[in-house]
Enzyme design. Sequence first.
Site, short mmCIF file in Angstrom:
data_model
loop_
_atom_site.label_atom_id
_atom_site.label_comp_id
_atom_site.label_asym_id
_atom_site.label_seq_id
_atom_site.Cartn_x
_atom_site.Cartn_y
_atom_site.Cartn_z
N ILE A 110 0.86 -1.19 0.00
CA ILE A 110 0.00 0.00 0.00
C ILE A 110 0.90 1.24 0.00
O ILE A 110 1.84 1.32 0.78
CB ILE A 110 -0.87 0.03 1.28
CG1 ILE A 110 -1.63 -1.29 1.46
CG2 ILE A 110 -1.82 1.22 1.27
CD1 ILE A 110 -2.63 -1.58 0.41
N THR A 126 -2.83 -1.76 -11.55
CA THR A 126 -3.61 -2.79 -12.22
C THR A 126 -3.98 -3.86 -11.21
O THR A 126 -3.16 -4.27 -10.38
CB THR A 126 -2.87 -3.37 -13.44
OG1 THR A 126 -3.67 -4.42 -13.99
CG2 THR A 126 -1.50 -3.91 -13.11
N HIS A 127 -5.24 -4.29 -11.26
CA HIS A 127 -5.78 -5.20 -10.24
C HIS A 127 -6.52 -6.35 -10.94
O HIS A 127 -7.32 -6.11 -11.86
CB HIS A 127 -6.74 -4.42 -9.34
CG HIS A 127 -7.30 -5.27 -8.24
ND1 HIS A 127 -6.58 -5.61 -7.12
CD2 HIS A 127 -8.51 -5.85 -8.10
CE1 HIS A 127 -7.32 -6.38 -6.34
NE2 HIS A 127 -8.50 -6.54 -6.91
C1 GRF Z 1 -1.08 -9.05 -11.70
O1 GRF Z 1 -2.19 -9.88 -11.93
C2 GRF Z 1 -1.43 -7.91 -10.79
O2 GRF Z 1 -2.69 -7.35 -11.04
C3 GRF Z 1 -1.42 -8.59 -9.46
O3 GRF Z 1 -0.28 -9.41 -9.51
C4 GRF Z 1 -0.04 -9.77 -10.87
C5 GRF Z 1 1.36 -9.32 -11.20
O4 GRF Z 1 1.86 -9.98 -12.30
N1 GRF Z 1 -1.44 -7.66 -8.36
P1 GRF Z 1 3.27 -9.62 -12.94
O5 GRF Z 1 4.29 -9.47 -11.83
O6 GRF Z 1 3.10 -8.34 -13.73
O7 GRF Z 1 3.59 -10.80 -13.82
#
Ligand code: GRF
Length: 219
Positions: A110, A126-127
Amino acid sequence: MSHDDPQPPAPRPATVPRTARLVVLISGAGSNLAALLAAQQDADFPARVVAVISDKPEAGGLEVARAAGIATVVVRPADFPDRAAWDAGLARAVSAVDPAWVVCAGFMRILGPGFLAEHAGRVVNTHPALLPSFPGAHAVRDALAHGVRVTGCTVHLVDDGVDTGPILAQRAVDVLPDDDEATLHERIKVVERTLLVETVAALARHGVGLDGRRARIGG
Ligand code: GRF
Protein backbone atom coordinates in the site's frame (compact mmCIF):
# COMPACT_ATOMS: atom_id res chain seq x y z
CA MET A 1 11.03 43.10 -40.39
CA SER A 2 7.60 44.40 -41.50
CA HIS A 3 4.39 42.81 -40.38
CA ASP A 4 3.95 41.02 -43.73
CA ASP A 5 7.36 39.42 -43.86
CA PRO A 6 7.21 35.65 -43.84
CA GLN A 7 8.27 34.24 -40.49
CA PRO A 8 11.23 31.86 -40.54
CA PRO A 9 10.19 28.33 -39.66
CA ALA A 10 10.93 27.42 -36.06
CA PRO A 11 13.88 25.04 -35.79
CA ARG A 12 12.64 21.51 -35.22
CA PRO A 13 14.49 18.37 -34.27
CA ALA A 14 14.11 15.53 -36.79
CA THR A 15 12.12 13.52 -34.28
CA VAL A 16 10.11 15.29 -31.64
CA PRO A 17 10.15 13.32 -28.38
CA ARG A 18 6.56 13.19 -27.22
CA THR A 19 6.80 10.40 -24.70
CA ALA A 20 5.67 10.33 -21.11
CA ARG A 21 8.22 9.06 -18.60
CA LEU A 22 7.01 6.04 -16.63
CA VAL A 23 8.23 4.56 -13.39
CA VAL A 24 6.97 1.02 -12.88
CA LEU A 25 6.65 -0.39 -9.35
CA ILE A 26 6.79 -4.18 -9.09
CA SER A 27 7.00 -6.97 -6.53
CA GLY A 28 6.78 -10.04 -8.75
CA ALA A 29 7.46 -11.67 -12.09
CA GLY A 30 6.94 -8.51 -14.11
CA SER A 31 4.81 -9.78 -16.99
CA ASN A 32 2.88 -6.50 -17.01
CA LEU A 33 6.18 -4.64 -17.05
CA ALA A 34 7.34 -6.85 -19.93
CA ALA A 35 4.19 -5.93 -21.86
CA LEU A 36 4.92 -2.21 -21.44
CA LEU A 37 8.53 -2.76 -22.53
CA ALA A 38 7.35 -4.68 -25.59
CA ALA A 39 4.85 -1.93 -26.45
CA GLN A 40 7.49 0.78 -26.29
CA GLN A 41 9.49 -0.97 -29.00
CA ASP A 42 7.00 0.75 -31.27
CA ALA A 43 8.28 4.30 -31.83
CA ASP A 44 4.68 5.56 -31.79
CA PHE A 45 4.04 4.30 -28.26
CA PRO A 46 3.59 7.51 -26.26
CA ALA A 47 5.35 6.44 -23.05
CA ARG A 48 8.72 5.06 -21.99
CA VAL A 49 9.69 3.15 -18.87
CA VAL A 50 12.64 5.07 -17.41
CA ALA A 51 13.00 3.16 -14.14
CA VAL A 52 11.68 0.09 -12.36
CA ILE A 53 11.44 0.07 -8.58
CA SER A 54 10.81 -3.01 -6.44
CA ASP A 55 10.27 -3.57 -2.74
CA LYS A 56 11.84 -7.03 -3.17
CA PRO A 57 15.40 -7.64 -4.41
CA GLU A 58 14.35 -11.11 -5.65
CA ALA A 59 11.46 -9.88 -7.84
CA GLY A 60 11.74 -11.50 -11.26
CA GLY A 61 10.66 -8.27 -12.91
CA LEU A 62 13.99 -6.66 -11.96
CA GLU A 63 15.71 -9.09 -14.33
CA VAL A 64 13.18 -8.23 -17.03
CA ALA A 65 14.08 -4.56 -16.57
CA ARG A 66 17.84 -5.14 -16.53
CA ALA A 67 17.65 -7.25 -19.68
CA ALA A 68 15.96 -4.28 -21.37
CA GLY A 69 18.61 -1.86 -20.10
CA ILE A 70 16.20 -0.06 -17.76
CA ALA A 71 17.48 1.41 -14.48
CA THR A 72 16.37 -0.55 -11.42
CA VAL A 73 16.11 0.46 -7.79
CA VAL A 74 15.22 -1.68 -4.77
CA VAL A 75 13.54 0.08 -1.85
CA ARG A 76 13.17 -2.58 0.85
CA PRO A 77 11.01 -1.93 3.91
CA ALA A 78 13.62 -3.80 5.98
CA ASP A 79 16.14 -1.03 5.22
CA PHE A 80 13.99 1.63 6.92
CA PRO A 81 13.12 2.15 10.59
CA ASP A 82 9.36 2.17 9.99
CA ARG A 83 6.63 2.22 7.35
CA ALA A 84 6.50 6.00 7.07
CA ALA A 85 10.26 6.19 6.46
CA TRP A 86 10.02 3.47 3.79
CA ASP A 87 7.12 5.32 2.16
CA ALA A 88 9.17 8.54 2.11
CA GLY A 89 12.17 6.66 0.70
CA LEU A 90 10.01 5.22 -2.06
CA ALA A 91 8.59 8.67 -2.85
CA ARG A 92 12.14 10.06 -3.12
CA ALA A 93 13.25 7.23 -5.42
CA VAL A 94 10.28 7.94 -7.70
CA SER A 95 10.81 11.73 -7.63
CA ALA A 96 14.45 11.25 -8.59
CA VAL A 97 13.38 10.05 -12.05
CA ASP A 98 10.69 12.70 -12.50
CA PRO A 99 7.99 10.53 -14.09
CA ALA A 100 4.77 11.67 -15.71
CA TRP A 101 3.09 8.46 -14.48
CA VAL A 102 3.81 5.89 -11.80
CA VAL A 103 2.51 2.45 -12.77
CA CYS A 104 1.97 -0.13 -10.02
CA ALA A 105 2.19 -3.42 -11.94
CA GLY A 106 1.98 -6.21 -9.41
CA PHE A 107 3.32 -3.98 -6.60
CA MET A 108 2.05 -5.70 -3.48
CA ARG A 109 2.27 -2.85 -0.97
CA ILE A 110 0.00 0.00 0.00
CA LEU A 111 1.31 3.44 -0.88
CA GLY A 112 1.16 5.59 2.24
CA PRO A 113 0.14 9.22 2.84
CA GLY A 114 3.70 10.53 2.42
CA PHE A 115 4.03 8.93 -1.00
CA LEU A 116 0.61 10.08 -2.15
CA ALA A 117 1.19 13.65 -0.93
CA GLU A 118 4.00 13.81 -3.47
CA HIS A 119 2.61 11.72 -6.33
CA ALA A 120 -1.20 11.52 -6.06
CA GLY A 121 -3.03 11.94 -9.35
CA ARG A 122 -0.35 10.29 -11.42
CA VAL A 123 -0.28 6.83 -9.86
CA VAL A 124 -2.14 3.97 -11.58
CA ASN A 125 -2.57 0.38 -10.47
CA THR A 126 -3.61 -2.79 -12.22
CA HIS A 127 -5.78 -5.20 -10.24
CA PRO A 128 -6.89 -8.74 -11.19
CA ALA A 129 -10.63 -8.36 -10.50
CA LEU A 130 -13.54 -6.17 -11.49
CA LEU A 131 -13.40 -3.55 -8.74
CA PRO A 132 -15.07 -2.68 -6.46
CA SER A 133 -15.51 -6.46 -6.14
CA PHE A 134 -12.59 -8.32 -4.61
CA PRO A 135 -10.06 -5.66 -3.62
CA GLY A 136 -6.88 -6.69 -1.82
CA ALA A 137 -4.03 -9.10 -2.29
CA HIS A 138 -6.10 -12.25 -2.97
CA ALA A 139 -8.52 -10.99 -5.60
CA VAL A 140 -8.45 -14.06 -7.84
CA ARG A 141 -8.81 -16.50 -4.93
CA ASP A 142 -11.64 -14.43 -3.43
CA ALA A 143 -13.54 -14.22 -6.74
CA LEU A 144 -13.24 -17.96 -7.25
CA ALA A 145 -14.33 -18.72 -3.67
CA HIS A 146 -17.34 -16.43 -4.09
CA GLY A 147 -18.44 -18.42 -7.12
CA VAL A 148 -18.64 -15.55 -9.61
CA ARG A 149 -19.04 -16.58 -13.25
CA VAL A 150 -17.34 -13.48 -14.61
CA THR A 151 -14.36 -11.65 -13.17
CA GLY A 152 -11.65 -9.63 -14.90
CA CYS A 153 -9.22 -6.82 -14.35
CA THR A 154 -9.24 -3.12 -13.54
CA VAL A 155 -6.79 -0.31 -14.13
CA HIS A 156 -7.45 2.53 -11.72
CA LEU A 157 -5.98 5.66 -10.21
CA VAL A 158 -4.50 5.09 -6.77
CA ASP A 159 -5.97 6.90 -3.80
CA ASP A 160 -5.44 6.32 -0.08
CA GLY A 161 -7.65 3.22 0.11
CA VAL A 162 -6.97 -0.36 -0.90
CA ASP A 163 -7.90 -0.62 -4.61
CA THR A 164 -10.54 2.10 -4.17
CA GLY A 165 -9.37 4.82 -6.58
CA PRO A 166 -11.29 6.04 -9.66
CA ILE A 167 -11.58 3.37 -12.35
CA LEU A 168 -9.88 4.03 -15.69
CA ALA A 169 -10.60 0.80 -17.56
CA GLN A 170 -11.98 -2.69 -16.98
CA ARG A 171 -12.22 -5.90 -18.96
CA ALA A 172 -14.14 -9.08 -18.19
CA VAL A 173 -12.84 -12.65 -18.10
CA ASP A 174 -15.12 -15.71 -17.82
CA VAL A 175 -14.55 -18.11 -14.95
CA LEU A 176 -14.45 -21.68 -16.31
CA PRO A 177 -15.89 -24.63 -14.36
CA ASP A 178 -12.50 -26.25 -13.82
CA ASP A 179 -10.56 -23.09 -12.99
CA ASP A 180 -8.29 -22.97 -9.98
CA GLU A 181 -6.59 -19.80 -8.77
CA ALA A 182 -3.55 -20.33 -11.00
CA THR A 183 -5.40 -21.02 -14.27
CA LEU A 184 -7.85 -18.18 -13.72
CA HIS A 185 -5.11 -15.72 -12.78
CA GLU A 186 -3.10 -16.69 -15.85
CA ARG A 187 -6.08 -15.98 -18.16
CA ILE A 188 -6.78 -12.70 -16.37
CA LYS A 189 -3.14 -11.67 -16.76
CA VAL A 190 -3.29 -12.12 -20.54
CA VAL A 191 -6.19 -9.64 -20.70
CA GLU A 192 -4.70 -7.41 -17.99
CA ARG A 193 -1.45 -6.83 -19.87
CA THR A 194 -3.27 -5.54 -22.94
CA LEU A 195 -5.58 -3.39 -20.85
CA LEU A 196 -2.65 -1.87 -18.96
CA VAL A 197 -0.71 -1.08 -22.13
CA GLU A 198 -3.76 0.49 -23.79
CA THR A 199 -4.67 2.51 -20.71
CA VAL A 200 -1.14 3.81 -20.14
CA ALA A 201 -0.96 4.84 -23.81
CA ALA A 202 -4.29 6.67 -23.53
CA LEU A 203 -3.22 8.43 -20.32
CA ALA A 204 0.09 9.46 -21.85
CA ARG A 205 -1.65 10.85 -24.93
CA HIS A 206 -4.66 12.50 -23.35
CA GLY A 207 -4.30 12.78 -19.57
CA VAL A 208 -7.30 12.22 -17.31
CA GLY A 209 -10.00 14.36 -15.78
CA LEU A 210 -12.19 13.56 -12.78
CA ASP A 211 -15.84 14.26 -12.17
CA GLY A 212 -16.29 12.99 -8.63
CA ARG A 213 -15.31 9.34 -8.82
CA ARG A 214 -15.78 9.21 -12.58
CA ALA A 215 -12.53 9.34 -14.49
CA ARG A 216 -12.53 10.40 -18.10
CA ILE A 217 -9.36 9.92 -20.11
CA GLY A 218 -8.86 13.07 -22.12
CA GLY A 219 -11.68 14.83 -20.25
C1 GRF B 1 -1.08 -9.05 -11.70
O1 GRF B 1 -2.19 -9.88 -11.93
C2 GRF B 1 -1.43 -7.91 -10.79
O2 GRF B 1 -2.69 -7.35 -11.04
C3 GRF B 1 -1.42 -8.59 -9.46
O3 GRF B 1 -0.28 -9.41 -9.51
C4 GRF B 1 -0.04 -9.77 -10.87
C5 GRF B 1 1.36 -9.32 -11.20
O4 GRF B 1 1.86 -9.98 -12.30
N1 GRF B 1 -1.44 -7.66 -8.36
P1 GRF B 1 3.27 -9.62 -12.94
O5 GRF B 1 4.29 -9.47 -11.83
O6 GRF B 1 3.10 -8.34 -13.73
O7 GRF B 1 3.59 -10.80 -13.82
